[in-house]
Design a protein around this motif. Structure first.
Motif, PDB file in Angstrom:
ATOM      1  N   ARG A 186       0.735   4.108  -2.999  1.00  0.00           N
ATOM      2  CA  ARG A 186       0.479   5.527  -2.766  1.00  0.00           C
ATOM      3  C   ARG A 186       1.391   6.381  -3.630  1.00  0.00           C
ATOM      4  NH1 ARG A 186       0.341   8.144   3.175  1.00  0.00           N
ATOM      5  NH2 ARG A 186       2.334   7.107   3.400  1.00  0.00           N
TER       6      ARG A 186
ATOM      7  N   LEU B 180       0.829  -1.212   0.000  1.00  0.00           N
ATOM      8  CA  LEU B 180       0.000   0.000   0.000  1.00  0.00           C
ATOM      9  C   LEU B 180       0.868   1.269   0.000  1.00  0.00           C
ATOM     10  CD1 LEU B 180      -2.882  -1.150   2.380  1.00  0.00           C
ATOM     11  CD2 LEU B 180      -3.005  -0.853  -0.083  1.00  0.00           C
TER      12      LEU B 180
ATOM     13  N   LEU C  38      -6.516   3.913   0.940  1.00  0.00           N
ATOM     14  CA  LEU C  38      -5.523   2.908   1.354  1.00  0.00           C
ATOM     15  C   LEU C  38      -6.018   2.150   2.577  1.00  0.00           C
ATOM     16  CD1 LEU C  38      -2.465   5.274   1.177  1.00  0.00           C
ATOM     17  CD2 LEU C  38      -2.645   3.212  -0.148  1.00  0.00           C
TER      18      LEU C  38
END
Ligand code: HEM
Length: 491
Positions: A272, A268, A285
């Motif tokens: 991003r 994650l 997220l």
């Protein structure tokens, strides 16, 4: 004036419902007679039957390849024929890529951004990245974590003595909570030491069948307009907020420490910064991490506890299984992702467990464009929800003779080949199937093997003779506890 208005309103209502309830008849599609005003979902709307059991009963009531139904007033279809299921789930996926559930950011931001509920095109972009959490190399690495937590479970059992009764559902929930939280977030949830572990409490908030949780599910599946109107989230906000806080803390700590664990948090963090999914920031997220916990914990825990239940009810199968596990352990002395493949009888036992108790008892898809059903002239209109009864297929005597009997040999190579592939769908199928299937199988196999090496499990007075599914759950969750007797074996 009012005396005049009432009959007019009644007449309009009658006309409205009569027109809706003629939908399948005018299209020459076989259908199940609807009941005013519930369509075919009266028992679900009144919380008398779970959606899964109800859809299975409709599946059972017909021999047609597909049948028209009404989810309250929405004309929908149940597809029965495995041949057609192959089209819906795989071959013609381009017509059926979303699920017909409410997923709107202004109603439930976190829910709408969970992979399970997400709509295209975002779903496609996110799925290809999140799927990496369960790549073969990642799964191989996770075995060490599962093995360690499996040992915590064995210590917990040891503390209970040499002959005791225990609710296997709670045991399995502790195990899967620890495993999922550790593999996903790199955090020790410590459920076996701490009876009040906040992670276990969050799991209860998300899945315990409180009246509110049941109403949420009913709104989402039957009356999304009410969920929209009152901005009702799919999961309990308290459970979700706890997981959200934990997630952001884990991100901060990981970024500070610069240590890479190649788990969900790392994936994650990388997402991003990636340009392949624009605006993949903030609680989008967090939604994926909460999803990981929500989709993985209850389903795996239920599958694990149903395995123990069936093994306890069938002592001959248990003995055969224990022999296989002993032989395996004497040879290998440890579990790895690759060597557990040789536990073929255990594989059959778990497959048969998921046949009789598929965690998600029905699948659903939305028709995204007008679609002609293969080899017919029937056109399904864009916007028609499709239901697939996994429970119905798994208990269809055409594919599984004497379906009420627990028989792992149904999953011998020969028997598997003799059935249509799409008559077995515990993890769904096609591009939108379960991403955690291999992980769930690995966890269950290792932990069942650990228990059987040291314990004999038996049914006791408190063990249910027959499973009744809880009418308030959209999962195939048993009503009440699955209590079993554990007897230590002197190896
Ligand atoms: C025995 C355990 C499990 C069962 C029976 C199960 C079953 C399912 C089923 C039937 C679906 C829908 C598939 C379809 O519509 O074709 C699904 C989807 C999903 N499952 Fe599982 N599951 C299990 C474990 C897990 C685990 C451990 C995870 C992750 C930690 C997970 C994550 C997901 C996700 C994210 C989806 C949505 C996939 C998408 O829409 O792209 N599941 N699962």
């Amino acid at each position: 004036m009012i005396a005049l208005l009432i009959p007019v309103v009644l007449l309009l209502l009658y006309w409205y419902f009569a027109r809706i309830f003629r939908y399948w008849k005018t299209r020459n599609v076989p259908y199940i007679e609807p009941v005013f005003p519930f369509g075919n979902f009266k028992n679900v709307a009144l919380m008398r039957e779970s959606i899964g059991v109800f859809v299975a009963n409709m599946y059972k009531s017909s021999k047609e390849d597909f049948i028209g139904i009404w989810v309250l007033t929405t004309p929908s279809l149940i597809f029965r024929s495995p041949e057609l299921l192959k089209h819906i789930l795989v071959k013609d996926f381009n017509y059926f890529y979303d699920r017909p559930v409410l997923a709107e950011e202004d109603v439930d931001f976190i829910g709408a951004n969970m992979l399970f509920f997400q709509k295209n095109p975002e779903w496609k972009a996110v799925r290809s990245k999140i799927g990496a959490v369960f790549s073969l190399s990642k799964l191989r690495g996770m075995v060490t974590i599962v093995d360690k937590i499996g040992e915590d479970m064995m210590k917990y059992l040891k503390k209970s003595g040499n002959d005791f009764e225990m609710n296997s559902r709670e045991l399995c929930a502790k195990l899967t909570t620890d495993v999922i939280v550790s593999c996903g977030f790199g955090i020790n949830a410590n459920c076996f030491e701490d009876e009040k572990s906040p992670f276990r409490e969050a799991g209860k908030k998300l899945f315990d069948l409180t009246l509110f949780n049941c109403l949420r599910v009913i709104c989402y599946f039957l009356v999304p307009s009410i969920a929209r109107l009152f901005k009702i989230s799919f999961f309990d906000p308290k459970g979700v907020n706890f997981l959200r806080r934990v997630f952001w803390q884990a991100i901060d700590e990981r970024e500070e420490s610069k240590i890479s664990r190649h788990d969900l948090i790392d994936i994650l963090i990388n997402l991003r910064q990636s340009e392949s999914i624009p605006n993949f920031v903030g609680d989008k997220l967090a939604a994926q991490s909460i999803q990981f916990y929500a989709a993985g914990f209850e389903t795996t825990s239920t599958g694990f506890s149903f395995s123990l239940y069936q093994i306890a009810l069938h002592p001959d199968i248990q003995e055969k299984l224990r022999d296989e596990i002993h032989q395996f352990y004497n040879e290998h002395h440890e579990f790895t992702y690759d060597n557990i493949k040789s536990l073929t009888y255990l594989d059959k036992v778990f497959s048969e467990t998921l046949r009789m108790h598929p965690g998600l008892p029905f699948l659903n898809r939305m028709t995204m464009n007008d679609y002609t059903i293969p080899e017919t002239k029937h056109v399904i209109e864009k916007g028609t929800p499709i239901y697939i009864s996994v429970l119905g297929l798994h208990f269809d005597p055409e594919y599984y003779p004497d379906p009420e009997i627990f028989d792992p040999e149904r999953f011998s190579e020969e028997n598997i080949k003799s059935r249509p592939e799409y008559a077995y769908l515990p993890f769904g199928n096609g591009p939108r199937n379960c991403i955690g299937a291999r992980f769930a199988v690995m966890v269950t196999k290792i932990c069942v093997a650990k228990i059987l090496l040291q314990y004999k499990i038996e049914a006791c007075e408190a063990t249910p003779k027959k499973i009744e599914y809880d009418p308030n759950s959209f999962l195939a969750a048993p009503k009440g506890a699955l209590t079993l007797r554990f007897i230590k074996i002197n190896n």
